[in-house]
Design a protein around this motif. Structure first.
Motif, PDB file in Angstrom:
ATOM      1  N   PHE A  11       0.959  -1.186   0.046  1.00  0.00           N
ATOM      2  CA  PHE A  11       0.047   0.016  -0.016  1.00  0.00           C
ATOM      3  C   PHE A  11       0.812   1.329  -0.053  1.00  0.00           C
ATOM      4  O   PHE A  11       0.462   2.160  -0.738  1.00  0.00           O
ATOM      5  N   GLN A  12       1.904   1.256   0.689  1.00  0.00           N
ATOM      6  CA  GLN A  12       2.711   2.486   0.927  1.00  0.00           C
ATOM      7  C   GLN A  12       3.525   2.609  -0.278  1.00  0.00           C
ATOM      8  O   GLN A  12       3.814   3.514  -0.723  1.00  0.00           O
ATOM      9  N   LEU A  13       3.849   1.655  -0.952  1.00  0.00           N
ATOM     10  CA  LEU A  13       4.645   1.483  -2.020  1.00  0.00           C
ATOM     11  C   LEU A  13       3.746   2.406  -3.412  1.00  0.00           C
ATOM     12  O   LEU A  13       4.315   3.112  -3.962  1.00  0.00           O
ATOM     13  N   HIS A  14       2.534   1.585  -3.418  1.00  0.00           N
ATOM     14  CA  HIS A  14       1.531   1.948  -4.522  1.00  0.00           C
ATOM     15  C   HIS A  14       1.221   3.391  -4.313  1.00  0.00           C
ATOM     16  O   HIS A  14       1.000   4.153  -5.288  1.00  0.00           O
ATOM     17  N   LYS A  15       0.902   4.184  -3.063  1.00  0.00           N
ATOM     18  CA  LYS A  15       0.432   5.157  -2.862  1.00  0.00           C
ATOM     19  C   LYS A  15       1.700   6.304  -3.080  1.00  0.00           C
ATOM     20  O   LYS A  15       1.289   7.156  -3.626  1.00  0.00           O
ATOM     21  N   TRP A  16       2.786   5.997  -2.734  1.00  0.00           N
ATOM     22  CA  TRP A  16       3.645   7.031  -2.977  1.00  0.00           C
ATOM     23  C   TRP A  16       4.527   7.110  -4.256  1.00  0.00           C
ATOM     24  O   TRP A  16       4.607   8.324  -4.717  1.00  0.00           O
ATOM     25  N   ILE A  17       4.091   6.040  -5.081  1.00  0.00           N
ATOM     26  CA  ILE A  17       4.726   6.091  -6.509  1.00  0.00           C
ATOM     27  C   ILE A  17       3.540   6.993  -7.102  1.00  0.00           C
ATOM     28  O   ILE A  17       3.852   7.670  -8.000  1.00  0.00           O
ATOM     29  N   GLY A  18       2.205   6.882  -6.877  1.00  0.00           N
ATOM     30  CA  GLY A  18       1.312   7.561  -7.382  1.00  0.00           C
ATOM     31  C   GLY A  18       1.310   9.190  -7.124  1.00  0.00           C
ATOM     32  O   GLY A  18       1.230   9.806  -7.970  1.00  0.00           O
ATOM     33  N   LEU A  19       1.623   9.413  -5.713  1.00  0.00           N
ATOM     34  CA  LEU A  19       1.634  10.762  -5.402  1.00  0.00           C
ATOM     35  C   LEU A  19       2.782  11.420  -5.900  1.00  0.00           C
ATOM     36  O   LEU A  19       2.759  12.569  -6.595  1.00  0.00           O
ATOM     37  N   ILE A 153      10.378   5.918 -14.976  1.00  0.00           N
ATOM     38  CA  ILE A 153       9.029   6.104 -14.521  1.00  0.00           C
ATOM     39  C   ILE A 153       8.069   4.534 -15.004  1.00  0.00           C
ATOM     40  O   ILE A 153       7.488   4.406 -14.388  1.00  0.00           O
ATOM     41  N   GLY A 154       8.656   4.229 -16.107  1.00  0.00           N
ATOM     42  CA  GLY A 154       8.110   2.922 -16.453  1.00  0.00           C
ATOM     43  C   GLY A 154       8.538   1.990 -15.276  1.00  0.00           C
ATOM     44  O   GLY A 154       7.370   1.047 -15.272  1.00  0.00           O
ATOM     45  N   VAL A 155       9.647   1.873 -14.946  1.00  0.00           N
ATOM     46  CA  VAL A 155       9.833   0.685 -13.813  1.00  0.00           C
ATOM     47  C   VAL A 155       8.973   1.152 -12.585  1.00  0.00           C
ATOM     48  O   VAL A 155       8.583   0.087 -12.104  1.00  0.00           O
ATOM     49  N   ALA A 156       8.839   2.365 -12.290  1.00  0.00           N
ATOM     50  CA  ALA A 156       7.800   2.490 -11.236  1.00  0.00           C
ATOM     51  C   ALA A 156       6.592   2.094 -11.431  1.00  0.00           C
ATOM     52  O   ALA A 156       5.767   1.582 -10.675  1.00  0.00           O
ATOM     53  N   MET A 157       6.074   2.245 -12.880  1.00  0.00           N
ATOM     54  CA  MET A 157       4.801   1.850 -12.975  1.00  0.00           C
ATOM     55  C   MET A 157       4.537   0.615 -13.189  1.00  0.00           C
ATOM     56  O   MET A 157       3.524  -0.117 -12.845  1.00  0.00           O
TER      57      MET A 157
END
Length: 373
Positions: A11-19, A153-157
């Motif tokens: 959740f934290q990973l997903h949230k901060w990547i998005g923000l 950014i692709g890696v993060a996605m």
């Protein structure tokens, strides 16, 4: 690590990547969605280029001669493309690279009416809405390091799509519960859950192919054809092929020799370069799967190589998967949605985060009031 703790990590990973990346993901995704239909968009933005009066074609030399009059001194013709159906003839020229300018050489395309060889319009890669969108999607308008930024950014996605699918999975009951619309009382949250599920796998694919395009040198040994900034050639590391200023063979001789091996209607001609001094003539009727059938004519000797199918490399396949080229309408629609929905997810994710901040602040305020009482 317990299941709840692992879920919190995702959740934290997903949230901060998005923000942290939302401000970059939104323009990157939307520009990619538009570029899926770049030809249709170009028709709307530049109707003069496609104002043809018929489909009858002339001797290719007529088009080249007409196009030369519209080119600037120093520009070298690189290719001639005849229309498949009812489009214009396109003659593309390249400006010799300027050491003071970074990036690929500038291209000028002359659009001609097939039946008359009349110049319809002249376009350049240096400007235009589509060029801005290509640069925005490819390097975020940042010369040099922009492509690497897009790659990361692709890696993060990739991580975001995996973590989002994990978070979508219901914690209790069957997985089909996750497909329900009313998982939450807020519409934006429900949109985030459903859109996130349906776009997770396509987004993973688009992110992976995007990373492949951004870092070709990493995948150079897989499937062949991977070349990147470090590619070496006669011009040294990173050198680009340079179209010959004065080819040895005239165009009519090239077409005559090529036609003696493979009769048919000419679809495309590519001029020789310093790295590969041979002409390439493509004939109509080639199958998309092959992908094309061409004849190569050596510029120095005039020797003609038999027609051969050109098998596309894995690198080229990855690019086609990413942009939808020759992949059919269904796949192009999927890629289009793969550009629109991440932007929607970024917006709904920010709304969810902002609302959560509000109720958490209110909860802490109530707790402090109770302690004070």
């Amino acid at each position: 690590m317990s299941k709840i703790a692992l879920r919190n990590v995702w959740f934290q990973l997903h949230k901060w990547i998005g923000l942290l990346l939302a401000i970059l993901i939104i323009p990157l995704s939307l520009s990619g969605a538009v570029l899926v239909w770049d030809e249709a968009v170009d028709h709307v933005l530049n109707p003069a280029r496609y104002a043809t009066t018929g489909t009858t074609t002339l001797d290719p030399q007529r088009y080249v001669a007409a196009a030369r009059g519209a080119l600037n001194p120093g520009e070298r013709i690189a290719s001639l493309a005849l229309p498949e159906r009812d489009g214009p003839v396109q003659v593309t020229a390249i400006t010799p690279p300027d050491p003071a300018r970074r990036g690929p050489p500038l291209r000028t395309t002359v659009y001609l009416d097939p039946p008359t060889a009349k110049i319809l319009a002249v376009g350049t890669s240096a400007r235009g809405v589509l060029r801005v969108l290509h640069n925005l999607h490819g390097n975020l308008l940042v010369p040099g390091v922009g492509r690497q930024i897009v790659g990361w950014i692709g890696v993060a996605m990739l991580l975001s799509s995996v973590s989002g699918l994990w978070l979508w999975w219901p914690t209790v009951g069957r997985w089909a519960r996750g497909l329900r619309w009313r998982r939450h009382r807020n519409t934006d949250t429900n949109l985030h859950h459903l859109f996130g599920f349906w776009i997770a796998l396509p987004l993973f694919m688009l992110s992976l192919t995007g990373v492949w395009i951004a870092f070709p040198q990493v995948f150079a040994g897989i499937g062949g054809g991977g070349t990147g900034p470090g590619a070496r050639g006669p011009g040294g590391p990173g050198a680009r092929p340079l179209v010959l200023e004065r080819p040895s063979l005239p165009l009519d001789a090239v077409l005559s020799r090529a036609g003696s091996v493979t009769p048919g209607n000419i679809a495309r001609v590519e001029w020789p370069t310093d790295r590969k001094p041979e002409w390439k003539v493509q004939f109509a009727g080639s199958t998309p799967a092959a992908v094309t059938v061409t004849v190569a004519v050596d510029d120095a000797t005039g020797r003609v190589k038999p027609a051969r199918p050109e098998r596309e490399t894995l690198a080229r396949t990855m690019r086609r998967l990413h942009d939808g080229t020759r992949m059919g309408f269904a796949w192009q629609l999927l890629v289009f949605l793969g550009g629109i929905l991440p932007a929607v997810l970024a917006v709904t994710g920010i709304i969810m985060w902002w609302r959560a901040r509000g109720w958490k602040a209110a909860l802490k305020a109530k707790q402090r009031a109770r302690v004070a009482a």
